[in-house]
Scaffold this active site. Structure first.
Site, PDB file in Angstrom:
ATOM      1  N   LYS A  35       0.841  -1.206   0.000  1.00 16.05           N
ATOM      2  CA  LYS A  35       0.000   0.000   0.000  1.00 16.05           C
ATOM      3  C   LYS A  35       0.880   1.263   0.000  1.00 16.05           C
ATOM      4  O   LYS A  35       2.077   1.178   0.308  1.00 16.05           O
ATOM      5  CB  LYS A  35      -0.921  -0.009   1.222  1.00 16.05           C
ATOM      6  N   ARG A 133     -11.191   0.479  14.369  1.00 17.13           N
ATOM      7  CA  ARG A 133     -11.081   1.234  13.130  1.00 17.13           C
ATOM      8  C   ARG A 133     -12.007   0.591  12.097  1.00 17.13           C
ATOM      9  O   ARG A 133     -12.915   1.216  11.601  1.00 17.13           O
ATOM     10  CB  ARG A 133      -9.622   1.229  12.668  1.00 17.13           C
ATOM     11  N   TYR A 258      16.097  30.651   5.402  1.00 13.87           N
ATOM     12  CA  TYR A 258      14.961  31.421   5.899  1.00 13.87           C
ATOM     13  C   TYR A 258      14.998  31.569   7.426  1.00 13.87           C
ATOM     14  O   TYR A 258      15.306  30.612   8.139  1.00 13.87           O
ATOM     15  CB  TYR A 258      13.653  30.725   5.523  1.00 13.87           C
ATOM     16  N   MET A 306      11.926  24.189   0.535  1.00 15.32           N
ATOM     17  CA  MET A 306      11.093  23.301  -0.264  1.00 15.32           C
ATOM     18  C   MET A 306      11.944  22.409  -1.171  1.00 15.32           C
ATOM     19  O   MET A 306      11.664  21.225  -1.346  1.00 15.32           O
ATOM     20  CB  MET A 306      10.110  24.117  -1.115  1.00 15.32           C
TER      21      MET A 306
HETATM   22  C1  LIG Z   1      -0.389  -1.477   6.895  1.00 17.35           C
HETATM   23  C2  LIG Z   1      -0.925  -2.725   7.436  1.00 17.35           C
HETATM   24  C3  LIG Z   1      -0.065  -3.767   7.840  1.00 17.35           C
HETATM   25  C4  LIG Z   1       1.431  -3.607   7.894  1.00 17.35           C
HETATM   26  O1  LIG Z   1       1.825  -2.883   9.013  1.00 17.35           O
HETATM   27  P1  LIG Z   1       3.400  -2.787   9.388  1.00 17.35           P
HETATM   28  O2  LIG Z   1       3.421  -2.073  10.667  1.00 17.35           O
HETATM   29  O3  LIG Z   1       4.022  -2.010   8.289  1.00 17.35           O
HETATM   30  O4  LIG Z   1       3.867  -4.185   9.434  1.00 17.35           O
HETATM   31  C5  LIG Z   1      -0.635  -4.959   8.214  1.00 17.35           C
HETATM   32  N1  LIG Z   1      -1.976  -5.127   8.225  1.00 17.35           N
HETATM   33  C6  LIG Z   1      -2.831  -4.149   7.878  1.00 17.35           C
HETATM   34  C7  LIG Z   1      -4.303  -4.399   7.912  1.00 17.35           C
HETATM   35  C8  LIG Z   1      -2.341  -2.921   7.483  1.00 17.35           C
HETATM   36  O5  LIG Z   1      -3.190  -1.945   7.139  1.00 17.35           O
END
Ligand SMILES: *Cc1c(COP(=O)(O)O)cnc(C)c1O
Length: 367
Positions: A35, A133, A258, A306
């Protein structure tokens, strides 16, 4: 600029990390989390490399990411880890993604699409064991499972949950995690007693994989550990690098950048490096980071801009074009130490690497 500021990604190191994860997890199946552009490493390349190196499945956050890697030719199961919207139900079926559901909202939409176009859909049920969640409440899982099974187009491929504090070592967090594990096991028992068999059970994120052996079930979900962070023998696979673009003399009493937040005590020299907060170098690192040039560490002076930072190079013989390590596979300069400086976690440091930083891979992945 992009060719001079690059994220070098070592796919051989990714392969080695995958072997270590396989070893730690006693050979259960491994889902690679890709992801958020594979934690900034490039979702298409990391997904293809994962497939080539033997991952069993991939995890994305949303439907769009799933479609992107499906269209790039990835054949592995792709789990959509986060709740998707009702109007994405057709795409989930069309691209053969595996949704993880918290309730029955999308079931009729999947069913409608599949009745019309043929095929079946394998989905996962998420159990909320305390993160609050996503996921069905433990007491609602049986009814939800029965509802899924009432559609002949839908299969329950698996069931999972997610931990709130598997990375934390205080007593309250440990107790909380153990409670989550117990709650999840009770749900599995209930399903078993009702003759609902589940093929693919998984709960472990990277931290659980390292600290809780009793969370593996059929598969582990390797996230940050895959990219070489978390408390394991895995090594960072990304080096964020740039090159010196200017060398300048600074007189005693002159300020830099800056807000004039740094004033030189001496006549000295500085190097300007074309990477800034647009590339993921937090402004909170102003006057509070080092970089490595020719095997030596140099302090960042003044505010992060930046598009650039300035480091003091004293009287050293550093030239325009010299390579600069910002962070990566280095004991002092890595995503963990950077995260500590700004009160964050390595995940956030990695995903913040900006879009204009060119990702360069050391190994070609065929397919
Ligand atoms: C992002 C995620 C993980 C991985 O988490 P890490 O801390 O990077 O190992 C595992 N399970 C779910 C459902 C996630 O959203």
């Amino acid at each position: 600029m992009s060719n001079y500021t690059i994220a070098e990604i070592n796919l051989s190191a990714l392969q080695r990390n995958m072997e270590i994860i396989k070893y730690i997890s006693n050979g259960v199946k491994v889902l690679n989390i890709v992801k958020a552009n594979a934690y900034g490493h490039g979702i298409v390349e990391i997904s293809k490399a994962s497939e080539e190196f033997g991952a069993d499945a991939l995890g994305v956050a949303n439907v769009e990411e799933g479609i992107k890697i499906r269209e790039a030719g990835v054949k592995l199961p792709i789990l959509v880890l986060f709740q998707h919207f009702k109007d994405e139900s057709d795409l989930v079926c069309q691209y053969n993604l595996n949704p993880i559901i918290s309730n029955d909202e999308c079931l009729e939409y999947y069913d409608k699409f599949l009745k019309k176009n043929g095929g079946t859909l394998n989905l996962y049920i998420k159990v909320d064991t305390g993160l609050n969640r996503m996921g069905a409440k433990p007491e609602d899982v049986l009814a939800l499972s029965k509802k899924v099974l009432s559609y002949d187009t839908l299969n329950i491929e698996g069931i999972n949950t997610h931990y709130a504090a598997a990375d934390m070592k205080d007593d309250y967090s440990k107790e909380f995690t153990n409670k989550q594990i117990n709650t999840f096991n009770e749900v599995l028992n209930t399903l078993n007693k009702n003759s609902i068999s589940i093929k693919n059970v998984h709960t472990a994120n990277s931290a659980a994989l390292i600290y809780y052996k009793n969370t593996y079930f059929d598969m582990v979900r390797a996230g940050i550990i895959l990219y070489g962070y978390a408390d394991s023998p895995c090594k960072p696979i990304l080096n964020l690098k740039s090159h010196v673009v200017l060398v300048r003399n600074i007189k005693k009493g002159e300020s830099i950048s800056y807000g004039m937040t740094w004033i030189s005590d001496n006549d000295t020299k500085v190097a300007v490096i074309p990477i800034g907060y647009a590339d993921g170098i937090s402004r909170k690192l102003s006057n509070n980071w080092e970089v490595k040039i020719n095997e030596k560490y140099y302090p960042l002076r003044g505010k992060v801009c930046m598009d650039s930072i300035v480091v003091e190079i004293f009287n050293d013989n550093i030239k325009v074009g010299d390579e600069v390590l910002i962070f990566g596979d280095d004991e002092k300069l890595n995503a963990d130490t950077m995260a500590e400086r700004i009160g964050s976690i390595s995940h956030e440091i990695l995903v913040n690497i900006g879009e204009r930083v060119k990702r360069v891979y050391n190994k070609k992945i065929n397919k």
